[in-house]
Design an enzyme around this catalytic site. Structure first.
Site, PDB file in Angstrom:
ATOM      1  N   ASP A 385       0.700  -1.164  -0.449  1.00  0.00           N
ATOM      2  CA  ASP A 385      -0.455   0.125  -0.040  1.00  0.00           C
ATOM      3  C   ASP A 385       0.489   1.593  -0.110  1.00  0.00           C
ATOM      4  O   ASP A 385       1.694   1.529   1.193  1.00  0.00           O
ATOM      5  CB  ASP A 385      -0.906   0.265   1.436  1.00  0.00           C
ATOM      6  CG  ASP A 385      -2.242   1.092   1.079  1.00  0.00           C
ATOM      7  OD1 ASP A 385      -1.985   1.964   0.474  1.00  0.00           O
ATOM      8  OD2 ASP A 385      -2.826   1.330   2.094  1.00  0.00           O
ATOM      9  N   HIS A 386       0.781   1.370  -1.392  1.00  0.00           N
ATOM     10  CA  HIS A 386       1.628   3.034  -1.054  1.00  0.00           C
ATOM     11  C   HIS A 386       1.473   4.497  -0.213  1.00  0.00           C
ATOM     12  O   HIS A 386       2.016   5.252   0.217  1.00  0.00           O
ATOM     13  CB  HIS A 386       1.906   3.264  -2.753  1.00  0.00           C
ATOM     14  CG  HIS A 386       3.436   4.410  -3.147  1.00  0.00           C
ATOM     15  ND1 HIS A 386       4.415   4.632  -2.241  1.00  0.00           N
ATOM     16  CD2 HIS A 386       4.273   4.111  -4.141  1.00  0.00           C
ATOM     17  CE1 HIS A 386       5.427   4.942  -3.024  1.00  0.00           C
ATOM     18  NE2 HIS A 386       4.651   4.111  -4.442  1.00  0.00           N
ATOM     19  N   ARG A 387       0.302   4.088   0.342  1.00  0.00           N
ATOM     20  CA  ARG A 387      -0.156   5.248   1.086  1.00  0.00           C
ATOM     21  C   ARG A 387       0.985   4.876   2.375  1.00  0.00           C
ATOM     22  O   ARG A 387       0.917   6.101   3.032  1.00  0.00           O
ATOM     23  CB  ARG A 387      -1.253   5.220   1.460  1.00  0.00           C
ATOM     24  CG  ARG A 387      -2.661   5.372   0.048  1.00  0.00           C
ATOM     25  CD  ARG A 387      -3.669   5.068   0.050  1.00  0.00           C
ATOM     26  NE  ARG A 387      -4.236   3.683   0.896  1.00  0.00           N
ATOM     27  CZ  ARG A 387      -5.385   3.164   1.446  1.00  0.00           C
ATOM     28  NH1 ARG A 387      -6.533   4.108   1.671  1.00  0.00           N
ATOM     29  NH2 ARG A 387      -5.478   2.120   1.917  1.00  0.00           N
TER      30      ARG A 387
END
Length: 413
Positions: A385-387
């Site tokens: 999850d790049h967040r």
């Protein structure tokens, strides 16, 4: 006063479920703590226990009903001094606002002595002129069959079910065409929830993927030596460690080395950094995928991890997991290597930040120190999850994981 029995919420994520079976029938007495029904949730089959004692006065939701909402009235329990009027009031007072039933309506239905009274007085499940399952109605519509032409259903209380429609339509189909018949079937509650959650995950979580290749030759040698050292009990070894056990244990050790991986996006401007390392293992069941969890995997010996995984997988396939055994977790491992899959990208299981996809161990020519040698190698793909996680952090985690796999003795330290 008569006691309402509502559809319970058996997990934090449960909004509805399937009332799969009534253990107790109308007119039967129950004691507090006695199992009265079985419910299929988004994860497993669960038993519903009676909180109070009394007699089952009315069952409002037939067994096999899908999408029964949490807190919907499913039955009414009558105590010794309760009257039929008390039962009627409970049913009327607990009907949903858009399908409100008056006491007079319920009373009229009772007085009619209709054998299908359960379905007449419970508008919470939607009143239908024709008593048929949703699947039977859909098949009949697709085939242009009038359900009024099917006189006697073979389901409970004469309900028309799938096989009634198919057997009715078969002679017609034989005259019209020789084409193979399509199959329409209802999905399980688990499969439906999986579909909803994975769609949300893939469309709302910005995935990125990193792949690394690991040598397995040393691990396979250590695994053989460890298994050869097992104690024989009743002609069987007391443990047998698999490659996947090493992978699960190594993932826990790598998370401990790179704790930024062990987090969730909360959606309110905050991130939860987990203190415990709880790794879930993806298990395929007849109803769909479920992910039982090894709690505090970093602090457990690999033999204990191995035995725990075997127990969880067995009970997952039997739909016997407890909610606390599959809810939560901070990281997932999905292994398709046993099917010969060399590499794949897995979809993140919210609210987790990562899932690791494990491919098969394949013998390949490798150049090492200028020489071509044959080694067992395994591809690992991490979905992130790049967040929460940046590429450099994910790469650091994979490097740590690769080190544990290629130096397997460090897993035991």
């Amino acid at each position: 006063m008569a006691i309402p029995i509502f559809m319970p919420a058996l997990s934090p994520t449960m909004t509805d479920g399937i009332l799969s079976r009534w253990i107790k029938k109308e007119g039967e007495n129950v004691q507090p703590g006695e199992v009265i029904a079985e419910i299929e949730t988004d994860k497993a089959n669960m038993e519903v226990e009676a909180v109070d004692g009394g007699q089952i006065a009315r069952i409002l939701i037939p067994e096999g009903t899908k999408k029964v909402k949490v807190n919907e009235l499913i039955a009414v329990l009558k105590e010794e001094n309760d009257s039929d009027e008390d039962v009627i009031k409970i049913i009327a007072n607990n009907s949903s606002d858009d399908k409100k039933v008056s006491s007079d309506d319920v009373k009229s239905s009772e007085q009619a002595k209709n054998p299908k009274a359960i379905d007449s007085i419970s508008n919470s499940t939607s009143y239908q002129r024709i008593f048929a399952s949703p699947l039977a109605k859909r098949i009949a519509k697709d085939k242009g069959i009038n359900l009024n032409d099917i006189k006697n259903g073979s389901g409970p209380r004469g309900r028309i079910i799938k096989k009634d429609v198919l057997s009715f339509s078969k002679p017609i189909m034989q005259h019209l065409t020789h084409r193979m018949e399509d199959k329409v079937y209802e999905v399980s509650s688990i499969r439906e929830i999986i579909a909803e959650r994975l769609l949300i995950s893939k469309t709302q979580i910005p995935h990125f993927y990193l792949t690394i290749s690991c040598s397995l030759d040393k691990l396979l040698q250590i695994r053989q030596e460890v298994n050869d050292s097992a104690t024989i009990v009743d002609e069987k070894p007391n443990y047998k460690i698999s490659v996947n056990d090493f992978i699960m244990k190594a993932s826990g050790q790598a998370i401990k080395a790179v704790p930024q991986i062990n987090a969730s996006w909360n959606g309110d401007g905050t991130i939860t950094q987990y203190g415990n390392i709880d790794v879930a293992v993806a298990v395929a069941t007849n109803g769909g995928l479920i992910t039982p969890i090894i709690r505090n995997i970093d602090s457990k010996p690999i033999i204990e991890v191995s035995n725990e995984i075997k127990s969880l997988v067995k009970r997952a396939k039997e739909n016997k997991l407890k909610p606390e055994e599959f809810q939560g977790g901070s990281f997932s491992v999905s292994n398709l290597g046993m099917y010969g899959i060399e590499q794949f990208n897995a979809i993140i299981n919210p609210p987790q930040s990562c899932i690791m996809a494990v491919g098969a161990a394949i013998q390949k020519p490798i150049v090492r120190n200028g020489q071509i040698i044959i080694e067992h190698t395994m591809n690992i793909t991490l979905s992130c999850d790049h967040r929460i996680i940046d590429g450099a952090v994910a790469a650091e985690f994979l490097a740590a994981f690769k080190n544990f796999i290629e130096k397997p003795l460090t897993i035991f330290l």
